[in-house]
Scaffold this motif. Structure first.
Motif, PDB file in Angstrom:
ATOM      1  N   ARG A   2       0.824  -1.210   0.000  1.00 56.18           N
ATOM      2  CA  ARG A   2       0.000   0.000   0.000  1.00 56.18           C
ATOM      3  C   ARG A   2       0.856   1.256   0.000  1.00 56.18           C
ATOM      4  O   ARG A   2       1.915   1.289   0.610  1.00 56.18           O
ATOM      5  CB  ARG A   2      -0.887   0.008   1.242  1.00 56.18           C
ATOM      6  CG  ARG A   2      -1.898  -1.113   1.234  1.00 56.18           C
ATOM      7  CD  ARG A   2      -2.758  -0.954   2.405  1.00 56.18           C
ATOM      8  NE  ARG A   2      -3.964  -0.255   1.948  1.00 56.18           N
ATOM      9  CZ  ARG A   2      -5.085  -0.258   2.605  1.00 56.18           C
ATOM     10  NH1 ARG A   2      -5.184  -0.877   3.737  1.00 56.18           N
ATOM     11  NH2 ARG A   2      -6.127   0.377   2.131  1.00 56.18           N
ATOM     12  N   ASP A   3       0.338   2.266  -0.698  1.00 53.11           N
ATOM     13  CA  ASP A   3       1.026   3.558  -0.684  1.00 53.11           C
ATOM     14  C   ASP A   3       0.705   4.272   0.615  1.00 53.11           C
ATOM     15  O   ASP A   3      -0.384   4.147   1.170  1.00 53.11           O
ATOM     16  CB  ASP A   3       0.549   4.423  -1.854  1.00 53.11           C
ATOM     17  CG  ASP A   3       0.994   3.870  -3.197  1.00 53.11           C
ATOM     18  OD1 ASP A   3       2.075   3.272  -3.252  1.00 53.11           O
ATOM     19  OD2 ASP A   3       0.249   4.041  -4.182  1.00 53.11           O
ATOM     20  N   SER A   4       1.646   5.049   1.053  1.00 52.41           N
ATOM     21  CA  SER A   4       1.399   5.821   2.263  1.00 52.41           C
ATOM     22  C   SER A   4       0.487   6.995   1.937  1.00 52.41           C
ATOM     23  O   SER A   4       0.400   7.432   0.783  1.00 52.41           O
ATOM     24  CB  SER A   4       2.722   6.317   2.847  1.00 52.41           C
ATOM     25  OG  SER A   4       3.270   7.309   2.006  1.00 52.41           O
ATOM     26  N   PRO A   5      -0.213   7.541   2.939  1.00 54.31           N
ATOM     27  CA  PRO A   5      -1.100   8.685   2.685  1.00 54.31           C
ATOM     28  C   PRO A   5      -0.382   9.866   2.051  1.00 54.31           C
ATOM     29  O   PRO A   5      -0.949  10.563   1.216  1.00 54.31           O
ATOM     30  CB  PRO A   5      -1.630   9.034   4.078  1.00 54.31           C
ATOM     31  CG  PRO A   5      -1.540   7.769   4.849  1.00 54.31           C
ATOM     32  CD  PRO A   5      -0.333   7.056   4.310  1.00 54.31           C
ATOM     33  N   SER A   6       0.863  10.080   2.406  1.00 59.46           N
ATOM     34  CA  SER A   6       1.580  11.219   1.810  1.00 59.46           C
ATOM     35  C   SER A   6       1.871  10.961   0.325  1.00 59.46           C
ATOM     36  O   SER A   6       1.855  11.896  -0.474  1.00 59.46           O
ATOM     37  CB  SER A   6       2.872  11.503   2.578  1.00 59.46           C
ATOM     38  OG  SER A   6       3.747  10.385   2.497  1.00 59.46           O
ATOM     39  N   ASP A   7       2.129   9.690  -0.055  1.00 56.11           N
ATOM     40  CA  ASP A   7       2.329   9.368  -1.467  1.00 56.11           C
ATOM     41  C   ASP A   7       1.049   9.595  -2.260  1.00 56.11           C
ATOM     42  O   ASP A   7       1.072  10.133  -3.373  1.00 56.11           O
ATOM     43  CB  ASP A   7       2.775   7.905  -1.637  1.00 56.11           C
ATOM     44  CG  ASP A   7       4.196   7.654  -1.157  1.00 56.11           C
ATOM     45  OD1 ASP A   7       4.950   8.639  -1.018  1.00 56.11           O
ATOM     46  OD2 ASP A   7       4.523   6.479  -0.930  1.00 56.11           O
ATOM     47  N   ILE A   8      -0.076   9.180  -1.684  1.00 55.33           N
ATOM     48  CA  ILE A   8      -1.373   9.362  -2.353  1.00 55.33           C
ATOM     49  C   ILE A   8      -1.674  10.848  -2.503  1.00 55.33           C
ATOM     50  O   ILE A   8      -2.103  11.304  -3.567  1.00 55.33           O
ATOM     51  CB  ILE A   8      -2.489   8.638  -1.585  1.00 55.33           C
ATOM     52  CG1 ILE A   8      -2.254   7.123  -1.660  1.00 55.33           C
ATOM     53  CG2 ILE A   8      -3.861   9.010  -2.137  1.00 55.33           C
ATOM     54  CD1 ILE A   8      -3.175   6.321  -0.768  1.00 55.33           C
ATOM     55  N   GLN A   9      -1.406  11.614  -1.447  1.00 54.73           N
ATOM     56  CA  GLN A   9      -1.657  13.058  -1.513  1.00 54.73           C
ATOM     57  C   GLN A   9      -0.753  13.715  -2.564  1.00 54.73           C
ATOM     58  O   GLN A   9      -1.190  14.610  -3.288  1.00 54.73           O
ATOM     59  CB  GLN A   9      -1.433  13.696  -0.142  1.00 54.73           C
ATOM     60  CG  GLN A   9      -2.524  13.354   0.854  1.00 54.73           C
ATOM     61  CD  GLN A   9      -2.211  13.897   2.238  1.00 54.73           C
ATOM     62  OE1 GLN A   9      -1.056  14.187   2.558  1.00 54.73           O
ATOM     63  NE2 GLN A   9      -3.253  14.008   3.055  1.00 54.73           N
ATOM     64  N   ALA A  10       0.469  13.265  -2.648  1.00 53.95           N
ATOM     65  CA  ALA A  10       1.395  13.824  -3.639  1.00 53.95           C
ATOM     66  C   ALA A  10       0.927  13.483  -5.048  1.00 53.95           C
ATOM     67  O   ALA A  10       0.975  14.334  -5.951  1.00 53.95           O
ATOM     68  CB  ALA A  10       2.809  13.296  -3.404  1.00 53.95           C
ATOM     69  N   ARG A  11       0.465  12.263  -5.273  1.00 55.81           N
ATOM     70  CA  ARG A  11      -0.037  11.877  -6.593  1.00 55.81           C
ATOM     71  C   ARG A  11      -1.300  12.654  -6.955  1.00 55.81           C
ATOM     72  O   ARG A  11      -1.469  13.094  -8.098  1.00 55.81           O
ATOM     73  CB  ARG A  11      -0.300  10.364  -6.619  1.00 55.81           C
ATOM     74  CG  ARG A  11       0.995   9.579  -6.681  1.00 55.81           C
ATOM     75  CD  ARG A  11       0.843   8.091  -6.531  1.00 55.81           C
ATOM     76  NE  ARG A  11      -0.175   7.525  -7.389  1.00 55.81           N
ATOM     77  CZ  ARG A  11      -0.713   6.323  -7.200  1.00 55.81           C
ATOM     78  NH1 ARG A  11      -0.333   5.576  -6.173  1.00 55.81           N
ATOM     79  NH2 ARG A  11      -1.629   5.862  -8.025  1.00 55.81           N
ATOM     80  N   LEU A  12      -2.196  12.823  -5.979  1.00 53.25           N
ATOM     81  CA  LEU A  12      -3.413  13.612  -6.230  1.00 53.25           C
ATOM     82  C   LEU A  12      -3.074  15.067  -6.539  1.00 53.25           C
ATOM     83  O   LEU A  12      -3.675  15.676  -7.429  1.00 53.25           O
ATOM     84  CB  LEU A  12      -4.366  13.534  -5.036  1.00 53.25           C
ATOM     85  CG  LEU A  12      -5.114  12.222  -4.870  1.00 53.25           C
ATOM     86  CD1 LEU A  12      -5.899  12.228  -3.568  1.00 53.25           C
ATOM     87  CD2 LEU A  12      -6.039  11.981  -6.048  1.00 53.25           C
ATOM     88  N   ALA A  13      -2.130  15.629  -5.822  1.00 50.37           N
ATOM     89  CA  ALA A  13      -1.713  17.013  -6.087  1.00 50.37           C
ATOM     90  C   ALA A  13      -1.133  17.125  -7.488  1.00 50.37           C
ATOM     91  O   ALA A  13      -1.401  18.108  -8.206  1.00 50.37           O
ATOM     92  CB  ALA A  13      -0.707  17.469  -5.041  1.00 50.37           C
TER      93      ALA A  13
END
Length: 77
Positions: A2-13
């Protein structure tokens, strides 16, 4: 894994950053289309109203033209 929440937030940004110009252009094109449609409808309405307003005058002028032609023909005889 699983990706970490910060990775997901970075991808969404990153996705939002890439989509922003497209959305801006989309909004601009919709605005331009709305203005064009409004202009077309305004011209159509104005033309229709002009035709309705002028129709009686046109009929009157046609009747006068026929009268003048008949008078001219009878005068020539």
């Amino acid at each position: 894994m699983r990706d970490s929440p910060s990775d997901i937030q970075a991808r969404l940004a990153d996705i939002n950053r890439r989509a922003a110009p497209v959305l801006e252009e989309h909004t601009r094109l919709i605005g331009a289309a709305n203005k064009a449609i409004t202009l077309i409808l305004t011209v159509a309405a104005f033309s229709g109203l002009t035709f309705i307003a002028i129709a009686p005058t046109e009929q009157s002028l046609k009747a006068k033209a026929v009268d003048c032609q008949e008078a001219c023909i009878s005068w020539q005889k």
